[in-house]
Design a protein around this motif. Structure first.
Motif, PDB file in Angstrom:
ATOM      1  N   UNK A 251      17.818  38.502 -92.242  1.00 31.38           N
ATOM      2  CA  UNK A 251      17.670  37.146 -92.747  1.00 31.38           C
ATOM      3  C   UNK A 251      16.905  36.268 -91.782  1.00 31.38           C
ATOM      4  N   UNK A 252      17.202  36.423 -90.496  1.00 29.53           N
ATOM      5  CA  UNK A 252      16.518  35.644 -89.475  1.00 29.53           C
ATOM      6  C   UNK A 252      15.037  36.030 -89.391  1.00 29.53           C
ATOM      7  N   UNK A 253      14.762  37.322 -89.443  1.00 26.11           N
ATOM      8  CA  UNK A 253      13.381  37.800 -89.321  1.00 26.11           C
ATOM      9  C   UNK A 253      12.533  37.327 -90.501  1.00 26.11           C
ATOM     10  N   UNK A 254      13.070  37.443 -91.709  1.00 24.53           N
ATOM     11  CA  UNK A 254      12.314  37.031 -92.890  1.00 24.53           C
ATOM     12  C   UNK A 254      12.148  35.514 -92.934  1.00 24.53           C
ATOM     13  N   UNK A 255      13.115  34.781 -92.408  1.00 24.69           N
ATOM     14  CA  UNK A 255      12.981  33.321 -92.316  1.00 24.69           C
ATOM     15  C   UNK A 255      11.861  32.958 -91.350  1.00 24.69           C
ATOM     16  N   UNK A 256      11.806  33.650 -90.211  1.00 25.66           N
ATOM     17  CA  UNK A 256      10.746  33.386 -89.238  1.00 25.66           C
ATOM     18  C   UNK A 256       9.377  33.692 -89.827  1.00 25.66           C
ATOM     19  N   UNK A 257       9.300  34.756 -90.620  1.00 23.71           N
ATOM     20  CA  UNK A 257       8.025  35.119 -91.243  1.00 23.71           C
ATOM     21  C   UNK A 257       7.534  33.986 -92.148  1.00 23.71           C
ATOM     22  N   UNK A 258       8.456  33.308 -92.799  1.00 21.07           N
ATOM     23  CA  UNK A 258       8.091  32.238 -93.727  1.00 21.07           C
ATOM     24  C   UNK A 258       7.786  30.915 -93.025  1.00 21.07           C
ATOM     25  N   UNK A 259       8.171  30.802 -91.761  1.00 22.32           N
ATOM     26  CA  UNK A 259       7.994  29.557 -91.020  1.00 22.32           C
ATOM     27  C   UNK A 259       6.615  29.481 -90.353  1.00 22.32           C
ATOM     28  N   UNK A 260       6.104  28.268 -90.150  1.00 24.52           N
ATOM     29  CA  UNK A 260       4.824  28.111 -89.445  1.00 24.52           C
ATOM     30  C   UNK A 260       4.978  28.413 -87.958  1.00 24.52           C
ATOM     31  N   UNK A 261       3.876  28.718 -87.320  1.00 25.32           N
ATOM     32  CA  UNK A 261       3.871  28.928 -85.878  1.00 25.32           C
ATOM     33  C   UNK A 261       4.383  27.667 -85.181  1.00 25.32           C
ATOM     34  N   UNK A 262       5.229  27.863 -84.178  1.00 27.45           N
ATOM     35  CA  UNK A 262       5.776  26.734 -83.441  1.00 27.45           C
ATOM     36  C   UNK A 262       7.145  26.298 -83.907  1.00 27.45           C
ATOM     37  N   UNK A 263       7.583  26.808 -85.061  1.00 30.80           N
ATOM     38  CA  UNK A 263       8.932  26.509 -85.537  1.00 30.80           C
ATOM     39  C   UNK A 263       9.943  27.241 -84.659  1.00 30.80           C
ATOM     40  N   UNK A 264      11.079  26.614 -84.418  1.00 31.11           N
ATOM     41  CA  UNK A 264      12.114  27.190 -83.547  1.00 31.11           C
ATOM     42  C   UNK A 264      13.297  27.630 -84.398  1.00 31.11           C
ATOM     43  N   UNK A 265      13.551  28.937 -84.453  1.00 30.05           N
ATOM     44  CA  UNK A 265      14.739  29.416 -85.164  1.00 30.05           C
ATOM     45  C   UNK A 265      15.919  29.414 -84.207  1.00 30.05           C
ATOM     46  N   UNK A 266      17.026  28.805 -84.636  1.00 27.81           N
ATOM     47  CA  UNK A 266      18.260  28.860 -83.856  1.00 27.81           C
ATOM     48  C   UNK A 266      19.365  29.418 -84.733  1.00 27.81           C
ATOM     49  N   UNK A 267      20.227  30.215 -84.136  1.00 27.21           N
ATOM     50  CA  UNK A 267      21.388  30.712 -84.856  1.00 27.21           C
ATOM     51  C   UNK A 267      22.315  29.548 -85.181  1.00 27.21           C
TER      52      UNK A 267
END
Length: 286
Positions: free
Chosen positions: A84-100
């Motif tokens: 879920x985290x990986x696919x969310x990052x794929x959908x996000x623009x460069x520079x977006x910060x994923x946090x748990x």
């Protein structure tokens, strides 16, 4: 200060499967995610949610700036919990910060650190201290599970000999090529493993196995080092606790977070009383 875009991901399939054999994860995680959101909003930043339809019904009631049903079509084994985290990052623009959802950014200092757009990658920290056994049996056990399934399909960047990995409680990609290589490699590996009957049988038989600890964290460090990318870690390799307190960074790791829900609720009441009331009402209806 330039506003930073943050994102959460909620893939409900692992929670429905009672990950770690723990009940009421939907309710308990809602308190955690709410506090995580509250801190980001308090400091004036944007935070979005990537989830599935069921997750939107519950977590979509938190004050996200955007909600995306990115994970509705995610169809992999629930034990690949980082998917879920990986696919969310794929959908996000460069520079977006994923946090748990169990990561709390409490002070301005941490926002200054993760706002750096000059490095290729920002992660929480390095795990391991450079000795062969430093990563513990968890990595070793899962490596023994994964390698036979991958067989000849191991990505060329995959380093079998490294003694450290990256903790991805917080992760920001600034390098689009690195992001693409990492995500494509992850997706390829879980697809290959999922088609191996022996892998699936062993995974189901042992609830302690957690292949994503290799697929997500080990694999990321392998790709980074193979391509010589520049990385910033939020926390140093020494005095992690002291630095975390100083900059206001908290990551309540693993199942331990559920024992701390009373403290999380108290903190949310302090940071955002209105959101506390909202979450309490949501949970009363579940």
């Amino acid at each position: 200060m330039k506003e930073t875009r943050f994102c959460h991901s909620v893939w409900t399939k692992p929670m429905k499967g009672n990950r770690w054999n723990i009940a009421d994860q939907f309710k308990n995680n809602l308190w955690l995610f709410a506090l995580s959101v509250a801190y980001v909003k308090k400091h004036g930043h944007e935070i979005v949610l990537h989830t599935d339809s069921f997750g939107k019904e519950i977590y979509g009631q938190l004050p996200y700036d955007e909600i995306h049903l990115t994970l509705d079509s995610l169809d992999v084994h629930e034990r690949f919990w980082a998917a879920g985290k990986i696919f969310a990052q794929e959908a996000e623009p460069i520079g977006s910060v994923h946090i748990d959802g169990d990561v709390f950014l409490k002070k301005q200092a941490i926002y200054d650190i993760v706002g750096d757009g000059e490095v290729d990658l920002i992660v929480q920290m390095i795990e391991g201290n450079g000795t062969p056994s430093s990563l513990g049996s968890c990595y070793e056990d899962n490596m023994r599970l994964i390698l036979p399934a991958l067989n000849k399909n191991i990505p060329p960047e995959f380093n079998l000999l490294q003694n450290t990995a990256y903790n991805c409680g917080l992760i920001r990609f600034n390098n689009p090529d690195l992001k693409k290589r990492y995500i494509n490699g992850y997706k390829s590996m879980i697809e290959t493993c999922s088609k191996d009957p022996s892998f699936v049988k062993r995974l189901i038989a042992d609830n302690n196995l957690c292949p994503d600890i290799v697929m997500e964290q080990w694999w990321l460090k392998s790709v980074v080092e193979y391509h010589g990318c520049k990385v910033k870690t939020v926390l140093p390799e020494c005095d992690i606790y002291g630095e975390a307190v100083k900059i206001g960074y908290t990551h309540v790791i693993g199942s331990d977070k559920y024992s701390r829900i009373p403290v999380i609720k108290e903190r949310l009441l302090e940071v955002s009383p209105d959101l506390y009331v909202r979450v309490d009402k949501i949970i009363s209806r579940l």
